[in-house]
Design an enzyme around this catalytic site. Sequence first.
Site, PDB file in Angstrom:
ATOM      1  N   TYR A 145      -9.450   4.911  12.057  1.00 29.77           N
ATOM      2  CA  TYR A 145      -9.394   3.806  11.098  1.00 29.77           C
ATOM      3  C   TYR A 145      -7.966   3.356  10.806  1.00 29.77           C
ATOM      4  O   TYR A 145      -7.091   4.214  10.676  1.00 29.77           O
ATOM      5  CB  TYR A 145     -10.039   4.272   9.790  1.00 29.77           C
ATOM      6  CG  TYR A 145     -10.012   3.246   8.702  1.00 29.77           C
ATOM      7  CD1 TYR A 145     -11.005   2.282   8.650  1.00 29.77           C
ATOM      8  CD2 TYR A 145      -9.001   3.227   7.753  1.00 29.77           C
ATOM      9  CE1 TYR A 145     -10.989   1.318   7.654  1.00 29.77           C
ATOM     10  CE2 TYR A 145      -8.988   2.264   6.760  1.00 29.77           C
ATOM     11  CZ  TYR A 145      -9.982   1.317   6.717  1.00 29.77           C
ATOM     12  OH  TYR A 145      -9.964   0.377   5.741  1.00 29.77           O
ATOM     13  N   TRP A 147      -4.940  -0.152   9.867  1.00 27.87           N
ATOM     14  CA  TRP A 147      -4.415  -1.514   9.947  1.00 27.87           C
ATOM     15  C   TRP A 147      -3.406  -1.688  11.071  1.00 27.87           C
ATOM     16  O   TRP A 147      -2.291  -2.164  10.846  1.00 27.87           O
ATOM     17  CB  TRP A 147      -3.824  -1.918   8.609  1.00 27.87           C
ATOM     18  CG  TRP A 147      -4.881  -2.476   7.718  1.00 27.87           C
ATOM     19  CD1 TRP A 147      -5.889  -1.792   7.107  1.00 27.87           C
ATOM     20  CD2 TRP A 147      -5.049  -3.850   7.364  1.00 27.87           C
ATOM     21  NE1 TRP A 147      -6.671  -2.660   6.386  1.00 27.87           N
ATOM     22  CE2 TRP A 147      -6.174  -3.922   6.518  1.00 27.87           C
ATOM     23  CE3 TRP A 147      -4.359  -5.026   7.668  1.00 27.87           C
ATOM     24  CZ2 TRP A 147      -6.634  -5.133   5.985  1.00 27.87           C
ATOM     25  CZ3 TRP A 147      -4.810  -6.220   7.120  1.00 27.87           C
ATOM     26  CH2 TRP A 147      -5.937  -6.258   6.300  1.00 27.87           C
TER      27      TRP A 147
HETATM   28  N1  LIG Z   1      -5.220   6.296  -3.113  1.00 23.33           N
HETATM   29  C1  LIG Z   1      -5.605   5.252  -2.377  1.00 23.33           C
HETATM   30  N2  LIG Z   1      -5.752   5.408  -1.052  1.00 23.33           N
HETATM   31  C2  LIG Z   1      -6.146   4.365  -0.304  1.00 23.33           C
HETATM   32  C3  LIG Z   1      -6.429   3.098  -0.875  1.00 23.33           C
HETATM   33  C4  LIG Z   1      -6.266   2.963  -2.293  1.00 23.33           C
HETATM   34  O1  LIG Z   1      -6.522   1.891  -2.872  1.00 23.33           O
HETATM   35  N3  LIG Z   1      -5.836   4.051  -2.996  1.00 23.33           N
HETATM   36  N4  LIG Z   1      -6.824   2.061  -0.078  1.00 23.33           N
HETATM   37  C5  LIG Z   1      -7.476   2.384   1.174  1.00 23.33           C
HETATM   38  C6  LIG Z   1      -7.593   1.200   2.040  1.00 23.33           C
HETATM   39  S1  LIG Z   1      -8.483  -0.103   1.400  1.00 23.33           S
HETATM   40  C7  LIG Z   1      -7.093   1.143   3.294  1.00 23.33           C
HETATM   41  S2  LIG Z   1      -7.447  -0.220   4.256  1.00 23.33           S
HETATM   42  C8  LIG Z   1      -6.334   2.277   3.873  1.00 23.33           C
HETATM   43  C9  LIG Z   1      -5.180   1.826   4.757  1.00 23.33           C
HETATM   44  O2  LIG Z   1      -4.773   2.847   5.590  1.00 23.33           O
HETATM   45  P1  LIG Z   1      -4.133   2.561   7.029  1.00 23.33           P
HETATM   46  O3  LIG Z   1      -4.692   1.339   7.619  1.00 23.33           O
HETATM   47  O4  LIG Z   1      -4.246   3.825   7.800  1.00 23.33           O
HETATM   48  O5  LIG Z   1      -2.617   2.290   6.627  1.00 23.33           O
HETATM   49  P2  LIG Z   1      -1.402   1.668   7.440  1.00 23.33           P
HETATM   50  O6  LIG Z   1      -0.204   2.193   6.769  1.00 23.33           O
HETATM   51  O7  LIG Z   1      -1.529   0.209   7.515  1.00 23.33           O
HETATM   52  O8  LIG Z   1      -1.539   2.329   8.880  1.00 23.33           O
HETATM   53  C10 LIG Z   1      -1.486   1.618  10.063  1.00 23.33           C
HETATM   54  C11 LIG Z   1      -0.699   2.434  11.066  1.00 23.33           C
HETATM   55  O9  LIG Z   1      -0.843   1.829  12.361  1.00 23.33           O
HETATM   56  C12 LIG Z   1       0.413   1.808  13.013  1.00 23.33           C
HETATM   57  N5  LIG Z   1       0.380   0.713  14.007  1.00 23.33           N
HETATM   58  C13 LIG Z   1       0.645  -0.600  13.819  1.00 23.33           C
HETATM   59  N6  LIG Z   1       0.479  -1.274  14.962  1.00 23.33           N
HETATM   60  C14 LIG Z   1       0.104  -0.389  15.906  1.00 23.33           C
HETATM   61  C15 LIG Z   1      -0.215  -0.515  17.288  1.00 23.33           C
HETATM   62  O10 LIG Z   1      -0.193  -1.582  17.882  1.00 23.33           O
HETATM   63  N7  LIG Z   1      -0.583   0.627  17.936  1.00 23.33           N
HETATM   64  C16 LIG Z   1      -0.635   1.839  17.326  1.00 23.33           C
HETATM   65  N8  LIG Z   1      -0.998   2.885  18.045  1.00 23.33           N
HETATM   66  N9  LIG Z   1      -0.314   1.972  16.005  1.00 23.33           N
HETATM   67  C17 LIG Z   1       0.029   0.873  15.311  1.00 23.33           C
HETATM   68  C18 LIG Z   1       1.404   1.594  11.900  1.00 23.33           C
HETATM   69  O11 LIG Z   1       2.695   2.006  12.294  1.00 23.33           O
HETATM   70  C19 LIG Z   1       0.795   2.453  10.773  1.00 23.33           C
HETATM   71  O12 LIG Z   1       1.283   3.762  10.820  1.00 23.33           O
HETATM   72  O13 LIG Z   1      -5.822   3.089   2.803  1.00 23.33           O
HETATM   73  C20 LIG Z   1      -6.841   3.541   1.941  1.00 23.33           C
HETATM   74  N10 LIG Z   1      -6.288   4.548   1.031  1.00 23.33           N
HETATM   75  N1  LIG Z   2       0.706  -6.591  -0.260  1.00 14.57           N
HETATM   76  C1  LIG Z   2      -0.423  -5.978   0.154  1.00 14.57           C
HETATM   77  N2  LIG Z   2      -1.579  -6.680   0.246  1.00 14.57           N
HETATM   78  C2  LIG Z   2      -2.731  -6.062   0.637  1.00 14.57           C
HETATM   79  C3  LIG Z   2      -2.747  -4.708   1.012  1.00 14.57           C
HETATM   80  C4  LIG Z   2      -1.508  -3.981   0.909  1.00 14.57           C
HETATM   81  O1  LIG Z   2      -1.452  -2.774   1.212  1.00 14.57           O
HETATM   82  N3  LIG Z   2      -0.397  -4.653   0.477  1.00 14.57           N
HETATM   83  N4  LIG Z   2      -3.923  -4.125   1.444  1.00 14.57           N
HETATM   84  C5  LIG Z   2      -5.024  -4.987   1.885  1.00 14.57           C
HETATM   85  C6  LIG Z   2      -6.293  -4.246   1.926  1.00 14.57           C
HETATM   86  S1  LIG Z   2      -6.634  -3.281   3.292  1.00 14.57           S
HETATM   87  C7  LIG Z   2      -7.203  -4.313   0.944  1.00 14.57           C
HETATM   88  S2  LIG Z   2      -8.623  -3.377   1.048  1.00 14.57           S
HETATM   89  C8  LIG Z   2      -7.002  -5.189  -0.224  1.00 14.57           C
HETATM   90  C9  LIG Z   2      -7.262  -4.414  -1.507  1.00 14.57           C
HETATM   91  O2  LIG Z   2      -7.563  -5.256  -2.545  1.00 14.57           O
HETATM   92  P1  LIG Z   2      -8.051  -4.604  -3.933  1.00 14.57           P
HETATM   93  O3  LIG Z   2      -8.967  -3.481  -3.672  1.00 14.57           O
HETATM   94  O4  LIG Z   2      -8.539  -5.686  -4.806  1.00 14.57           O
HETATM   95  O5  LIG Z   2      -6.654  -4.016  -4.448  1.00 14.57           O
HETATM   96  P2  LIG Z   2      -6.304  -2.835  -5.475  1.00 14.57           P
HETATM   97  O6  LIG Z   2      -4.844  -2.928  -5.662  1.00 14.57           O
HETATM   98  O7  LIG Z   2      -6.862  -1.533  -5.057  1.00 14.57           O
HETATM   99  O8  LIG Z   2      -7.035  -3.219  -6.806  1.00 14.57           O
HETATM  100  C10 LIG Z   2      -6.890  -4.498  -7.397  1.00 14.57           C
HETATM  101  C11 LIG Z   2      -6.682  -4.404  -8.883  1.00 14.57           C
HETATM  102  O9  LIG Z   2      -7.742  -3.669  -9.452  1.00 14.57           O
HETATM  103  C12 LIG Z   2      -7.229  -2.986 -10.560  1.00 14.57           C
HETATM  104  N5  LIG Z   2      -8.145  -1.897 -10.919  1.00 14.57           N
HETATM  105  C13 LIG Z   2      -8.216  -0.648 -10.422  1.00 14.57           C
HETATM  106  N6  LIG Z   2      -9.203   0.032 -11.027  1.00 14.57           N
HETATM  107  C14 LIG Z   2      -9.770  -0.817 -11.915  1.00 14.57           C
HETATM  108  C15 LIG Z   2     -10.849  -0.717 -12.839  1.00 14.57           C
HETATM  109  O10 LIG Z   2     -11.516   0.316 -12.957  1.00 14.57           O
HETATM  110  N7  LIG Z   2     -11.134  -1.829 -13.578  1.00 14.57           N
HETATM  111  C16 LIG Z   2     -10.430  -2.985 -13.466  1.00 14.57           C
HETATM  112  N8  LIG Z   2     -10.802  -4.014 -14.212  1.00 14.57           N
HETATM  113  N9  LIG Z   2      -9.414  -3.094 -12.621  1.00 14.57           N
HETATM  114  C17 LIG Z   2      -9.097  -2.027 -11.853  1.00 14.57           C
HETATM  115  C18 LIG Z   2      -5.862  -2.518 -10.128  1.00 14.57           C
HETATM  116  O11 LIG Z   2      -5.042  -2.299 -11.255  1.00 14.57           O
HETATM  117  C19 LIG Z   2      -5.396  -3.683  -9.269  1.00 14.57           C
HETATM  118  O12 LIG Z   2      -4.573  -4.566  -9.986  1.00 14.57           O
HETATM  119  O13 LIG Z   2      -5.672  -5.683  -0.282  1.00 14.57           O
HETATM  120  C20 LIG Z   2      -5.166  -6.174   0.948  1.00 14.57           C
HETATM  121  N10 LIG Z   2      -3.883  -6.802   0.683  1.00 14.57           N
HETATM  122 MO   LIG Z   3      -8.417  -1.899   2.892  1.00  8.41          MO
END
Ligand SMILES: Nc1nc2c(c(=O)[nH]1)N[C@H]1C(S)=C(S)[C@@H](COP(=O)(O)OP(=O)(O)OC[C@H]3O[C@@H](n4cnc5c(=O)[nH]c(N)nc54)[C@H](O)[C@@H]3O)O[C@H]1N2
Ligand SMILES: Nc1nc2c(c(=O)[nH]1)N[C@H]1C(S)=C(S)[C@@H](COP(=O)(O)OP(=O)(O)OC[C@H]3O[C@@H](n4cnc5c(=O)[nH]c(N)nc54)[C@H](O)[C@@H]3O)O[C@H]1N2
Ligand SMILES: [Mo]
Length: 846
Positions: A145, A147
């Site tokens: 999994y 990005w």
């Molecule tokens: N506590 C907490 N944890 C969370 C979340 C949260 O809200 N709170 N959010 C969750 C969510 S929604 C998400 S989506 C995940 C995100 O988790 P990830 O998607 O695992 O996070 P990234 O840091 O984007 O990791 C992408 C990796 O791919 C590598 N990469 C980029 N391009 C390439 C390529 O072309 N080839 C290869 N082989 N590698 C490449 C980058 O260098 C990077 O290390 O985290 C989750 N974890």
């Molecule tokens: N710059 C940037 N943009 C991103 C990403 C990134 O890593 N960086 N990640 C991308 C990805 S993979 C995803 S999945 C999306 C994630 O998008 P979201 O899941 O919407 O992002 P979060 O920051 O986890 O949460 C959004 C807001 O929810 C609030 N929140 C948390 N818990 C609660 C709660 O219990 N109640 C209420 N009312 N609010 C709460 C947090 O304070 C935060 O401001 O963003 C995408 N966009």
């Molecule tokens: Mo995500």
Amino acid sequence: MKRRSFLKGLAAVPLLSSVTAKNLLADSLNTGLVKNGEVFTAAHWGMLNVQVKDGKVIGSKPYQKTSDVYNPLQYYTHDLVYKSRIKYPMVRKSYLQNPDSPKPELRGKDEWVRVRYEDAIKLVARELKKTRAAKGLESVFAGSYGWKSSGNVHNSRILLHRFMNLSGGFVGSLGDYSTGASQIIMPHVLGTIEVYEQQTSWPVVLESSEVVVIWGANPLATLRIAWTSTDEQGFMYFEKLRDSGKKIIIIDPLKTETAEFFKDAMWVTPRPNTDTAMMLGMAHHLYTSGKYDKEFMANYTHGFEKFLPYLLGKTDKTPKDAKWASKISGVSEKMIKELAELFFAKRTMFMSGWGMQRAHHGEQPHWMLVTLCSMLGQIGLPGGGFGLSYHYSNGGAPTCKGAVIGGVNSASVGKFNEKGEFIGTDSGEFDKNGRFVAKAVATAGTGQSWLQKATNYAFPVARIADALLNPGKVINHNGTKITYPDIDFIYWVGGNPFVHHQELNRLVKAWQKPRTIVVNEPYWTPTAKMADIVFPVTTEYERNDITMTGDYSNMNIAPMKQVVEKFAEAKDDYQVFTDLCKAYDERLAIAFTDNGKSEFDWIREYYEAALNQVSQIPDFVNPMKPFDEFWSENKPVTFSSTPESDGWVRYAEFREDPILNALGTPSGLIEIYSETIEKMGYEDCKPHPMWYEPIEWLGMKDKPAKFHMISAHPTDRLHSQFSNTTLRDKYAVANREPIWINEEDAKELGVKDGDLVRVFNKRGEVVAGAKVTKNILKGVVKLAEGVWYDPSESGLCKNGCPNVLTIDIPTSQLANGNISHTALVNIEKFKGVAPELSAFSDPKMS
Ligand SMILES: Nc1nc2c(c(=O)[nH]1)N[C@H]1C(S)=C(S)[C@@H](COP(=O)(O)OP(=O)(O)OC[C@H]3O[C@@H](n4cnc5c(=O)[nH]c(N)nc54)[C@H](O)[C@@H]3O)O[C@H]1N2
Ligand SMILES: Nc1nc2c(c(=O)[nH]1)N[C@H]1C(S)=C(S)[C@@H](COP(=O)(O)OP(=O)(O)OC[C@H]3O[C@@H](n4cnc5c(=O)[nH]c(N)nc54)[C@H](O)[C@@H]3O)O[C@H]1N2
Ligand SMILES: [Mo]
């Protein structure tokens, strides 16, 4: 004619002067590298112009300006190309010495040995074959999994799946971390996943909404990126929304960048994870005061009458009234009632983020939001109802008329004869000339492709540690039973589990279970450091590719021209997997590359398929040029929206005729009560939305720790990406990840802005830098996700990764989503000497 005018046009463009004339004339396809000048490309964070001097990246900036919102991610390409890179293929010492007994407990601690690329390929192929022969395909996990970068050809995850399928099959994962709960509950309620779907168009919102509620969303941060590449329309529309003077209400325990942007917005601060209770309080008030749309409930919803006894307290002697809701959420009774009345009186659009569903019982908030919106009766009306993707990938930017670029697909499982030779797949075989003929067609490049079921053994993505630790365990999942496979081999590309997974100390243990772990990465991330074999791979700036921008708008086709030479010994993932195929069987490589296609062959194929698509649209002014011209021009193709898409209203058709345009639910209506879920009989997700106490929250008895930690998405990173850039210097506090602490809490703790703090609970401890602020509800702290895990000898994370502190249990048996926003932590001023950071240094080399 066309070709001649094209060449003439080129001569007049000074930027291309560094490309030799010979190159252009010999082959109209300009594949040469620009040594000095500017190169157009695209990334998750938008379309970019990258400046190159003497063959090196010196800077980058946005290609276009759609708003005044600054997106710092667009300026750090130099660091992304040169910092923290892995130079050579590397193997962990103990693994190299004895792959059959590789001392897995030394992962992350062992020395690394540089090996020849060819030897690394042979090693991986040999060990993979060995594992499959001994333990079956179900012992190979390649869910992988993450990005990974934009681009429809160099899609590392799909390339891995393609290799793994063709070479014999693998275990994949289900769902994603983003919307684990919502994407499972929403189909029961609305018949569709909702979270990755087009929203009521922005022009309609600007025209018709009177109130906009931004509920648990931070679009000013999260719209900096998109899954394909951002079209940057969202910021422009949020600017228009701000300038419209409409009433904006932000419901979030944090005063986010979005709240700062909407200076006049009302900021409502429920305790984390209590939104469902707050919505129930509103629903109760609306029902008991008769201020709800009875006709809408009768004609468009199913099971309201079965939900009412719970709402009114007939089943449990607890009416879910505003008083009850106030006690749980901390939002005043008066506010709950006033908001409910306002929403009923005014055309209101609820833009909800996903943070609140990434929590224990995360199925409930969006289910209850849909229930509340049903009572308000505005679903399907212009500017009314809810949208679960305005904050993500520019949902609501009208869909353009044009074509969508295809992408590489994951093929089907390979078949082998008795001699072990590859003979084809169910959907592809060799003709008599030895050409591989596949029936499968390219898949479209939009949406989050990992929603598909990768294999029969797949399990919910966030159960990875649980699965590694408990092979053979049977879990419930959305009405099915899943048996965890016995995983002995992991291959990860394009993701960072040692940043993204919850309760990392549990993952550290689980990670010791498999015999072999292979990672392809550009950088020495914590995940690369925890592997046995590492292939250094190129960044997107070191290869050619193509992408759409705008996951919903399909606005641009962007060429991703190679900007610089490949770094050190980095190879494209495509190359690595082609070579792994060859190490198996030459014919496997033929199937993998579709008879030897180069990156340009794929790019051209996808582009020309799109061109063919648009040339069949009647009365269409086609902006697409022939491929060679498109490529040499190094500019995007832009499509336009239509009057229909500009005026599109989600659920308008359903509203118009709920019988003809029935939803995909069993009743065809919005299911406030689901008999399907009732039949599953889960204690932790019953047939109608309910308030459940999360495993940890501020209102619980005998709290195990004092503060609720929200690990929101980082504003200045894409998860862990950009951690290794100098952008970090702008936000790091005392060279650690900043933790937001409310100023009153800080005072009580004796912590000052800029202090180092120890953040801890029974699951682990981290060091972070205190950012003392008014912009967070008392009792709540924010430590953003995406921090490179950097454990000391004792397991303390020196860099401040919140996932050391989060909880690794599922939302419920229904969805099995992660619960990263549910965790209590303690904080104290850090005593003693701060441990030195090693997150961004190379590991020990032998
Ligand atoms: N506590 C907490 N944890 C969370 C979340 C949260 O809200 N709170 N959010 C969750 C969510 S929604 C998400 S989506 C995940 C995100 O988790 P990830 O998607 O695992 O996070 P990234 O840091 O984007 O990791 C992408 C990796 O791919 C590598 N990469 C980029 N391009 C390439 C390529 O072309 N080839 C290869 N082989 N590698 C490449 C980058 O260098 C990077 O290390 O985290 C989750 N974890
Ligand atoms: N710059 C940037 N943009 C991103 C990403 C990134 O890593 N960086 N990640 C991308 C990805 S993979 C995803 S999945 C999306 C994630 O998008 P979201 O899941 O919407 O992002 P979060 O920051 O986890 O949460 C959004 C807001 O929810 C609030 N929140 C948390 N818990 C609660 C709660 O219990 N109640 C209420 N009312 N609010 C709460 C947090 O304070 C935060 O401001 O963003 C995408 N966009
Ligand atoms: Mo995500």
